[in-house]
Design an enzyme around this catalytic site. Structure first.
Site, PDB file in Angstrom:
ATOM      1  N   SER A   1       0.827  -1.212   0.000  1.00 29.97           N
ATOM      2  CA  SER A   1       0.000   0.000   0.000  1.00 29.97           C
ATOM      3  C   SER A   1       0.853   1.250   0.000  1.00 29.97           C
ATOM      4  O   SER A   1       0.408   2.291  -0.444  1.00 29.97           O
ATOM      5  CB  SER A   1      -0.840   0.081   1.273  1.00 29.97           C
TER       6      SER A   1
ATOM      7  N   HIS B   1      -2.654  -3.782  -6.470  1.00 26.22           N
ATOM      8  CA  HIS B   1      -3.070  -3.292  -5.160  1.00 26.22           C
ATOM      9  C   HIS B   1      -4.572  -3.484  -4.965  1.00 26.22           C
ATOM     10  O   HIS B   1      -5.390  -2.791  -5.567  1.00 26.22           O
ATOM     11  CB  HIS B   1      -2.692  -1.806  -5.027  1.00 26.22           C
TER      12      HIS B   1
ATOM     13  N   GLU C   1      -5.919  -1.417  -8.119  1.00 22.50           N
ATOM     14  CA  GLU C   1      -4.979  -0.511  -8.778  1.00 22.50           C
ATOM     15  C   GLU C   1      -3.812  -1.323  -9.338  1.00 22.50           C
ATOM     16  O   GLU C   1      -3.223  -2.134  -8.621  1.00 22.50           O
ATOM     17  CB  GLU C   1      -4.482   0.536  -7.780  1.00 22.50           C
TER      18      GLU C   1
ATOM     19  N   ASN D   1      -6.060   5.705  -1.910  1.00 17.95           N
ATOM     20  CA  ASN D   1      -5.672   6.060  -0.536  1.00 17.95           C
ATOM     21  C   ASN D   1      -5.195   7.502  -0.443  1.00 17.95           C
ATOM     22  O   ASN D   1      -5.375   8.166   0.568  1.00 17.95           O
ATOM     23  CB  ASN D   1      -4.572   5.121  -0.030  1.00 17.95           C
TER      24      ASN D   1
HETATM   25  P1  NAI Z   1      -1.258  -9.278   7.606  1.00 20.24           P
HETATM   26  O1  NAI Z   1      -0.375  -8.895   8.716  1.00 20.24           O
HETATM   27  O2  NAI Z   1      -2.680  -9.569   7.863  1.00 20.24           O
HETATM   28  O3  NAI Z   1      -0.655 -10.575   6.880  1.00 20.24           O
HETATM   29  C1  NAI Z   1       0.666 -10.745   6.509  1.00 20.24           C
HETATM   30  C2  NAI Z   1       0.946 -12.232   6.440  1.00 20.24           C
HETATM   31  O4  NAI Z   1       2.197 -12.424   5.786  1.00 20.24           O
HETATM   32  C3  NAI Z   1       1.060 -12.917   7.805  1.00 20.24           C
HETATM   33  O5  NAI Z   1       0.208 -14.038   7.849  1.00 20.24           O
HETATM   34  C4  NAI Z   1       2.519 -13.343   7.883  1.00 20.24           C
HETATM   35  O6  NAI Z   1       2.718 -14.556   8.569  1.00 20.24           O
HETATM   36  C5  NAI Z   1       2.895 -13.482   6.417  1.00 20.24           C
HETATM   37  N1  NAI Z   1       4.312 -13.333   6.139  1.00 20.24           N
HETATM   38  C6  NAI Z   1       5.146 -12.354   6.562  1.00 20.24           C
HETATM   39  N2  NAI Z   1       6.384 -12.551   6.075  1.00 20.24           N
HETATM   40  C7  NAI Z   1       6.307 -13.660   5.296  1.00 20.24           C
HETATM   41  C8  NAI Z   1       7.271 -14.379   4.509  1.00 20.24           C
HETATM   42  N3  NAI Z   1       8.525 -13.966   4.395  1.00 20.24           N
HETATM   43  N4  NAI Z   1       6.851 -15.483   3.857  1.00 20.24           N
HETATM   44  C9  NAI Z   1       5.563 -15.905   3.949  1.00 20.24           C
HETATM   45  N5  NAI Z   1       4.649 -15.263   4.670  1.00 20.24           N
HETATM   46  C10 NAI Z   1       5.001 -14.154   5.338  1.00 20.24           C
HETATM   47  O7  NAI Z   1      -1.094  -8.118   6.495  1.00 20.24           O
HETATM   48  P2  NAI Z   1      -2.136  -7.540   5.445  1.00 20.24           P
HETATM   49  O8  NAI Z   1      -2.970  -6.514   6.091  1.00 20.24           O
HETATM   50  O9  NAI Z   1      -2.777  -8.662   4.738  1.00 20.24           O
HETATM   51  O10 NAI Z   1      -1.172  -6.772   4.441  1.00 20.24           O
HETATM   52  C11 NAI Z   1      -0.327  -7.437   3.540  1.00 20.24           C
HETATM   53  C12 NAI Z   1       0.127  -6.475   2.465  1.00 20.24           C
HETATM   54  O11 NAI Z   1      -1.001  -5.955   1.801  1.00 20.24           O
HETATM   55  C13 NAI Z   1       0.913  -5.282   2.972  1.00 20.24           C
HETATM   56  O12 NAI Z   1       1.907  -4.980   2.019  1.00 20.24           O
HETATM   57  C14 NAI Z   1      -0.121  -4.170   3.015  1.00 20.24           C
HETATM   58  O13 NAI Z   1       0.431  -2.897   2.816  1.00 20.24           O
HETATM   59  C15 NAI Z   1      -0.980  -4.532   1.833  1.00 20.24           C
HETATM   60  N6  NAI Z   1      -2.357  -4.053   1.888  1.00 20.24           N
HETATM   61  C16 NAI Z   1      -3.088  -4.102   3.054  1.00 20.24           C
HETATM   62  C17 NAI Z   1      -4.389  -3.634   3.072  1.00 20.24           C
HETATM   63  C18 NAI Z   1      -5.207  -3.730   4.319  1.00 20.24           C
HETATM   64  O14 NAI Z   1      -6.266  -3.092   4.381  1.00 20.24           O
HETATM   65  N7  NAI Z   1      -4.831  -4.503   5.302  1.00 20.24           N
HETATM   66  C19 NAI Z   1      -5.020  -3.072   1.858  1.00 20.24           C
HETATM   67  C20 NAI Z   1      -4.198  -3.163   0.676  1.00 20.24           C
HETATM   68  C21 NAI Z   1      -2.899  -3.606   0.731  1.00 20.24           C
END
Ligand code: NAI
Length: 641
Positions: free
Chosen positions: A416, A437, A449, A487
């Protein structure tokens, strides 16, 4: 038999007339003026032949009929123009309804708007039981109503309450649902559909009658009562001055039996009155904007069969589920099985909710594979990274990925806030990295996006857009710049509202103000839904302001992060914010709240974050729910906000 440009007639040995609609020069059947004019002649010829029965079907594999030719709507200048256009379908459909022999519509694939009105004018409907078959009267979404007999006929075929629900929401039903409602007489698999249509025409069953209670509702006396009840429901969702069409549908049905020619000029239910408000024009505009987004990536062939998603969190888990639901094989990777489990569980719920059918749920579940080793990346056509928002972690991950993925595979990040150029700094080939995205919640939000960094290969960005289309989302190409489009525009808008909380303006009053403006949800409720921790991080990043809003800071420190923790600015019970009564809302308050949004949208266009103002409007309508009847923020500004 005569030859036609768009229709083909065949008689068979059993005395049936088969009428195939195959609109010339296009892949999709739509009802243009020319098509309808010919159809009228086809019906005259059919009447002269007087076959044992007539079956109308599509000559295309893409579907039955997508509806009216909306391009032609752009030529309408007045209510009289509109009525002339309606007449071209109204008359032949009535002719069809009064033919003396059995008529059957054989529906395979989409059957929308005017297409369903044509099918409703047939005596019987046979539908192919396949997920592709969808029936709807979506005219309300264009700010008008089903003018070619839909309002008249649908409530005679299915219970009026269900008919009104379909017309007021524009929602589609599949073949099975249609069968249960009585909208179609038969729903069968494709291989027997032709035969089922033949048998229906040759040995017509008695016509289905509505149950007694439903028949009562169609009586003139009861209609106003049913309409009044429905109007109350509509009023909860849409104000008449914003969305006049649903109200017009209820009046058209209860007072005029769905006959547009009986409605006096100037009556709010008349097509002339609907077209005199900006809503219809703006909603038609949005239809074309949506078509434009759907067209993105069309010229590129990219066949994504296997998607590998890394990070099974909020985002990755849902992205994986959506891809599996759309027919792709998906490997979902996370650090261990415990981290994968919640995402797999959520996917099951999604499949059950959306697919309903046992076999389809099982197939989608089979396509979603938990992967703790990351081996899936080797076979994938698309690899989507959705791990923690941490540059070092992402860099490390991509360094490994770049070595193992197939040469033509797309490498994408769901980041993001990080710059693609930073993530790809150590890539052997940085041109491979693209941003895809998604928005949270992924299953609900249509917009995605597609981010091009400075170095991103334009061809790869196009392939990424084609992939986004393949999972039935809307791709918006954007430049790699903080907050991209959505955003970035939401940031200052939320920030303004959050600072106004500190000034003492009640959250529910601000939410009421923006709902009055036409947003689906007010800014404070939105902040609670997004998560206050995320709002805080994004706010800092996008506005560069040193100190966060005070109340926001307190709540985050207290770990009251909004909906996900059960409390934030509001207390949340059963998924609903518990709001007190809102204070008075005036134009000045609305203006103060929306101004930062509009300003930022203008600025983003000026900086070329998206290619033009129309694309910004499209992105902000589908990404933030910006009041659709206003036609998008930039259009709204141009129209003299
Ligand atoms: P989250 O914290 O819910 O999930 C991240 C997951 O990635 C965790 O389950 C973790 O165990 C796993 N993980 C971390 N390092 C890893 C690795 N090296 N190998 C395998 N798995 C790994 O995070 P979320 O909210 O899903 O965000 C993920 C991405 O999406 C971020 O880059 C965020 O900026 C982006 N994003 C988030 C939004 C939101 O509303 N939460 C909206 C749009 C994009």
């Amino acid at each position: 038999m005569a030859t036609y440009k768009h229709w083909k007639l065949d008689s068979d040995a059993q005395g049936l007339l088969w009428v195939s609609f195959d609109k010339a020069g296009t892949g999709t059947n739509t009802l243009s003026g020319e098509v309808l004019e010919e159809f009228d002649k086809v019906l005259d010829e059919a009447a002269a032949i007087a076959p044992k029965g007539m079956i109308i079907r599509s000559g295309k594999t893409s579907g039955f009929i997508a509806g009216a030719d909306i391009e032609e709507f752009l030529e309408i200048k007045s209510g009289a123009d509109a009525l002339r256009m309606v007449r071209r379908g109204w008359d032949p459909f009535n002719k069809l309804a009064h033919l003396s022999f059995p008529t059957v519509a054989l529906i395979d694939g989409f059957c929308m708007g005017g297409g369903l009105e044509l099918a409703l004018a047939c005596r019987y409907r046979v539908a192919v039981d396949d997920p592709r078959t969808r029936m709807a009267l979506p005219e309300v979404m264009l700010g008008i109503w089903p003018l070619m007999g839909g309002v008249m006929r649908l409530p005679r075929v299915v219970a009026p309450t269900e008919a009104l629900d379909m017309m007021l929401s524009g929602r589609s039903v599949d073949a099975r649902r249609a069968r249960r409602m009585g909208l179609v007489d038969v729903a069968v698999p494709l291989r027997v559909a032709e035969n089922a249509a033949r048998m229906t025409a040759l040995e017509p069953p008695p016509r289905r009658k509505l149950p007694f209670a439903a028949r009562l509702m169609t009586l003139g006396l009861l209609r106003p009562l049913i309409a009044a009840m429905a109007r109350k429901q509509v009023a909860k969702r849409a104000r008449r001055e914003h969305y006049p069409a649903p109200y017009a549908i209820l009046d058209a049905w209860s007072k005029y039996d769905g006959d547009p020619f009986r409605i006096p000029e100037g009556d709010p239910a008349s097509i002339g009155a609907l077209l005199a408000t900006p809503t219809a024009a703006n909603l038609i505009r949005i239809f074309f904007l949506q078509e434009r987004l759907k067209g993105m990536g069309k010229e590129t062939r990219f066949d994504a069969r296997h998607v590998h998603v890394i990070g099974a969190g909020v985002m990755g888990g849902d992205i994986a589920a959506v891809c599996a639901m759309r027919g792709m094989t998906v490997t979902l990777q996370d650090q261990n099985a415990e981290r994968l489990a919640p995402a797999m569980g959520r996917a099951q719920d999604l499949f059950k909710r959306r697919l309903r059918d046992k076999n389809r749920i099982r197939d989608a579940s089979d396509r979603l594979i938990a992967d703790t080793t990351g081996d899936g990346a080797r076979q994938a056509d698309v690899v989507i990274e959705a791990i923690f928002e941490n540059l070092e972690a992402k860099r490390k991950l991509f360094a490994k990925l770049e070595k193992v993925v197939k040469p033509g595979a797309i490498l994408a990040s769901n980041t993001s806030s990080l710059k693609l150029a930073d993530i790809s700094a150590n890539f052997a080939n940085p041109a491979r990295l693209v941003g895809i995205h998604f928005f949270n919640p992924v299953p609900q939000l249509q917009l995605v996006e597609v981010v091009s960094g400075k170095g991103t290969d334009p061809q790869i960005a196009k392939q990424a857009a084609a992939f986004v289309r393949a999972i039935d989302k809307l791709p918006l190409p954007v430049k790699d710049s903080p907050g991209f489009l959505v955003n970035r525009v939401l940031g200052p808008y939320l920030q303004q509202a959050l600072r106004m909380v500190d000034e003492g303006v009640a959250p529910q009053t601000m939410d009421a103000a923006m709902e009055r403006f036409g947003m689906p949800m007010g800014p404070i409720e939105l902040a609670d839904v997004v998560g206050l921790d995320i709002c805080m991080a994004v706010g800092k990043e996008l506005t560069g302001e040193a100190a966060p809003p005070k109340r926001l800071d307190e709540l985050v420190k207290a770990q009251q992060l909004g909906k996900k923790t059960g409390s934030g600015f509001y207390l949340w019970k059963e998924g609903k914010a518990q709001k007190g009564a809102a204070g008075p809302v005036d134009e000045a308050l609305i203006e103060r709240l929306i101004r930062p949004y509009l300003k930022e949208a203008q600025q983003a266009v000026a900086e070329g974050i998206v290619a033009d103002a129309d694309l910004a409007d499209a992105g902000l309508i589908f990404g933030t729910g910006f009041a659709p009847f206003r036609g998008g923020p930039l259009h709204y500004l141009k129209a003299g906000a």
